[in-house]
Design a protein around this motif. Sequence first.
Motif, PDB file in Angstrom:
ATOM      1  N   ALA A  21       0.797  -1.296   0.084  1.00 27.81           N
ATOM      2  CA  ALA A  21      -0.022   0.207  -0.058  1.00 27.81           C
ATOM      3  C   ALA A  21       0.891   1.182  -0.062  1.00 27.81           C
ATOM      4  CB  ALA A  21      -1.013  -0.084   1.192  1.00 27.81           C
ATOM      5  N   PRO A  22       0.328   2.431  -0.592  1.00 29.01           N
ATOM      6  CA  PRO A  22      -1.102   2.469  -1.170  1.00 29.01           C
ATOM      7  C   PRO A  22      -1.316   1.754  -2.282  1.00 29.01           C
ATOM      8  CG  PRO A  22       0.067   4.548  -1.331  1.00 29.01           C
ATOM      9  CD  PRO A  22       0.878   3.926  -0.413  1.00 29.01           C
ATOM     10  N   MET A  23      -0.029   1.642  -3.139  1.00 31.46           N
ATOM     11  CA  MET A  23      -0.277   1.064  -4.529  1.00 31.46           C
ATOM     12  C   MET A  23       0.572  -0.493  -4.566  1.00 31.46           C
ATOM     13  SD  MET A  23       0.310   2.504  -8.286  1.00 31.46           S
ATOM     14  CE  MET A  23      -0.289   1.272  -9.772  1.00 31.46           C
ATOM     15  N   TYR A  24       0.078  -1.470  -4.776  1.00 32.87           N
ATOM     16  CA  TYR A  24       0.635  -2.546  -4.832  1.00 32.87           C
ATOM     17  C   TYR A  24       1.558  -2.640  -5.822  1.00 32.87           C
ATOM     18  CZ  TYR A  24       1.435  -7.677  -4.514  1.00 32.87           C
ATOM     19  OH  TYR A  24       2.008  -8.864  -4.282  1.00 32.87           O
ATOM     20  N   GLY A  25       2.889  -2.834  -5.442  1.00 35.50           N
ATOM     21  CA  GLY A  25       4.131  -3.134  -6.505  1.00 35.50           C
ATOM     22  C   GLY A  25       4.784  -2.019  -6.890  1.00 35.50           C
ATOM     23  N   VAL A  26       4.212  -0.724  -6.382  1.00 35.07           N
ATOM     24  CA  VAL A  26       5.173   0.450  -6.948  1.00 35.07           C
ATOM     25  C   VAL A  26       5.102   1.356  -5.429  1.00 35.07           C
ATOM     26  CG1 VAL A  26       4.872   2.534  -8.229  1.00 35.07           C
ATOM     27  CG2 VAL A  26       3.924   0.561  -9.079  1.00 35.07           C
ATOM     28  N   GLU A  29       6.438   4.561  -3.207  1.00 33.91           N
ATOM     29  CA  GLU A  29       5.995   5.917  -2.859  1.00 33.91           C
ATOM     30  C   GLU A  29       6.965   6.780  -3.535  1.00 33.91           C
ATOM     31  OE1 GLU A  29       4.804   7.342   0.938  1.00 33.91           O
ATOM     32  OE2 GLU A  29       3.487   5.414   1.628  1.00 33.91           O
ATOM     33  N   ALA A  30       8.231   6.457  -3.489  1.00 33.25           N
ATOM     34  CA  ALA A  30       9.284   7.148  -4.032  1.00 33.25           C
ATOM     35  C   ALA A  30       9.159   7.074  -5.767  1.00 33.25           C
ATOM     36  CB  ALA A  30      10.574   6.700  -3.881  1.00 33.25           C
ATOM     37  N   GLN A  31       8.790   5.973  -6.222  1.00 32.73           N
ATOM     38  CA  GLN A  31       8.686   5.770  -7.793  1.00 32.73           C
ATOM     39  C   GLN A  31       7.416   6.560  -8.020  1.00 32.73           C
ATOM     40  OE1 GLN A  31       8.329   1.512  -7.527  1.00 32.73           O
ATOM     41  NE2 GLN A  31      10.348   1.468  -8.969  1.00 32.73           N
ATOM     42  N   LEU A  32       6.272   6.776  -7.330  1.00 33.78           N
ATOM     43  CA  LEU A  32       5.032   7.345  -7.544  1.00 33.78           C
ATOM     44  C   LEU A  32       5.546   8.863  -7.669  1.00 33.78           C
ATOM     45  CD1 LEU A  32       2.262   5.637  -5.466  1.00 33.78           C
ATOM     46  CD2 LEU A  32       2.566   5.470  -7.989  1.00 33.78           C
ATOM     47  N   GLY A  33       6.352   9.298  -6.761  1.00 39.07           N
ATOM     48  CA  GLY A  33       6.715  10.547  -6.598  1.00 39.07           C
ATOM     49  C   GLY A  33       7.953  11.171  -7.535  1.00 39.07           C
ATOM     50  N   ALA A  64     -10.091   4.553  -1.334  1.00 49.21           N
ATOM     51  CA  ALA A  64      -9.178   4.920  -0.694  1.00 49.21           C
ATOM     52  C   ALA A  64      -7.586   5.021  -1.068  1.00 49.21           C
ATOM     53  CB  ALA A  64      -9.358   4.262   0.896  1.00 49.21           C
ATOM     54  N   CYS A  65      -7.374   3.794  -1.609  1.00 45.24           N
ATOM     55  CA  CYS A  65      -5.932   3.512  -2.271  1.00 45.24           C
ATOM     56  C   CYS A  65      -5.749   4.583  -3.338  1.00 45.24           C
ATOM     57  CB  CYS A  65      -6.029   2.173  -2.454  1.00 45.24           C
ATOM     58  SG  CYS A  65      -5.479   0.964  -1.301  1.00 45.24           S
ATOM     59  N   GLY A  66      -6.976   4.519  -4.024  1.00 40.70           N
ATOM     60  CA  GLY A  66      -6.705   5.407  -5.384  1.00 40.70           C
ATOM     61  C   GLY A  66      -6.440   6.908  -4.996  1.00 40.70           C
ATOM     62  N   LEU A  76       0.225  11.134  -4.317  1.00 41.63           N
ATOM     63  CA  LEU A  76       1.615  10.988  -4.403  1.00 41.63           C
ATOM     64  C   LEU A  76       2.073  11.218  -5.535  1.00 41.63           C
ATOM     65  CD1 LEU A  76       1.690   7.883  -2.437  1.00 41.63           C
ATOM     66  CD2 LEU A  76       2.693   9.863  -1.648  1.00 41.63           C
ATOM     67  N   ILE A  77       1.338  11.290  -6.608  1.00 43.00           N
ATOM     68  CA  ILE A  77       1.736  11.655  -8.050  1.00 43.00           C
ATOM     69  C   ILE A  77       2.009  13.280  -8.363  1.00 43.00           C
ATOM     70  CG2 ILE A  77       1.606  11.392 -10.476  1.00 43.00           C
ATOM     71  CD1 ILE A  77       0.301   8.655  -9.944  1.00 43.00           C
ATOM     72  N   PRO A  78       2.874  13.909  -8.616  1.00 44.02           N
ATOM     73  CA  PRO A  78       3.241  15.346  -8.484  1.00 44.02           C
ATOM     74  C   PRO A  78       2.269  15.690  -9.574  1.00 44.02           C
ATOM     75  CG  PRO A  78       5.134  14.228  -8.017  1.00 44.02           C
ATOM     76  CD  PRO A  78       4.471  13.127  -8.257  1.00 44.02           C
ATOM     77  N   GLY A  79       1.407  16.862  -9.496  1.00 44.07           N
ATOM     78  CA  GLY A  79       0.628  17.347 -10.534  1.00 44.07           C
ATOM     79  C   GLY A  79      -0.664  16.768 -10.934  1.00 44.07           C
ATOM     80  N   SER A  80      -0.765  15.486 -10.370  1.00 40.86           N
ATOM     81  CA  SER A  80      -1.796  14.727 -10.923  1.00 40.86           C
ATOM     82  C   SER A  80      -3.196  15.276 -10.723  1.00 40.86           C
ATOM     83  CB  SER A  80      -1.595  13.058 -10.345  1.00 40.86           C
ATOM     84  OG  SER A  80      -1.910  12.989  -9.199  1.00 40.86           O
ATOM     85  N   ARG A  81      -4.407  14.633 -11.448  1.00 39.33           N
ATOM     86  CA  ARG A  81      -5.552  15.309 -11.292  1.00 39.33           C
ATOM     87  C   ARG A  81      -6.580  13.931 -10.968  1.00 39.33           C
ATOM     88  NH1 ARG A  81     -10.023  16.139 -14.929  1.00 39.33           N
ATOM     89  NH2 ARG A  81      -8.909  15.552 -16.771  1.00 39.33           N
ATOM     90  N   LEU A  82      -7.341  13.852  -9.922  1.00 36.53           N
ATOM     91  CA  LEU A  82      -8.204  12.854  -9.496  1.00 36.53           C
ATOM     92  C   LEU A  82      -9.526  13.202 -10.214  1.00 36.53           C
ATOM     93  CD1 LEU A  82      -8.796  10.827  -7.504  1.00 36.53           C
ATOM     94  CD2 LEU A  82      -9.612  12.458  -5.842  1.00 36.53           C
TER      95      LEU A  82
END
Length: 278
Positions: free
Chosen positions: A197-202, A204-208, A227-229, A235-241
């Motif tokens: 978590a929060p993402m399986y297999g990736v 937080e540093a990679q997401l960042g 919640a995970c989404g 954690l993804i810079p500049g991303s849009r939900l």
Amino acid sequence: MATQNIRDANIHYRVLGERGPWLALITGGRRGFTEFVPLAEKISAHGVRVLLHDRRNTGASDVVIDGADGEEEIWTDDLYELLGRLEARPAVVGGASSGARTSIITYLRHPDAVRALFLMRLTGGAFAAGRLPEMYYGQFIRAAREGGMAAVCASEQYQERIAANPANRERLMRMDPRRYIEVMTNWLEIFTRGPVAPMYGVTEAQLGSIRVPAVVIPGNDKTHSMACGRAIQRLIPGSRLVELPLEDQDLPLIPFPEWAPHEETIARACAEFVLKNT
């Protein structure tokens, strides 16, 4: 529909739309691309070319149980090559569930191929971690140990692969079960090596580390929770939900086709995102 031999595997694919910027969409699990055809048709109607493909070991593509890299890493390298053959790099890359994870890994391994990321139904949490390793690898390793390659071929998932591509049966039956177990065990170890978590297999540093535009559409089941989404999107810079009018359901998995009532909304959001990031 067409086939390209990509790194010794025949990869089945389809392009929807005749012109416009490229979007590669990747389905989840080990499912073929057919479940994404209705969505891809809607997106292509907005002037986007959509590439759908059956990853090796899925759909009508060849089953090739080999390679030292993880299976998802192998999928990303295949996609990179296929995009190159189609003169489609860089493309917006996206998908649902394991397709979203593969999209991110494609960016991490081949940043020159990815213009932006469109991510749906992202996987994370303890429930997913307890379910997916067995579903993807454990049950088949056990089948090979107990009944050899005939038992593997008799399983429901491999029966689907053989029905879609009959040559897969001969290829599998020629394989030494010990080699099959060795490769699948390695893939299982790689698959379970990363975070839950929060993402399986990736991580937080990679997401960042993502430096391309991204959209995140959370799922609504126990494998792809809202919640995970939301946590991944933060954690993804500049991303849009982008949230659909859905609530989390106490279900292991909601099949993507059950999102059909929301496909027009997804298609518009996706097409606008692709066209904006061309």
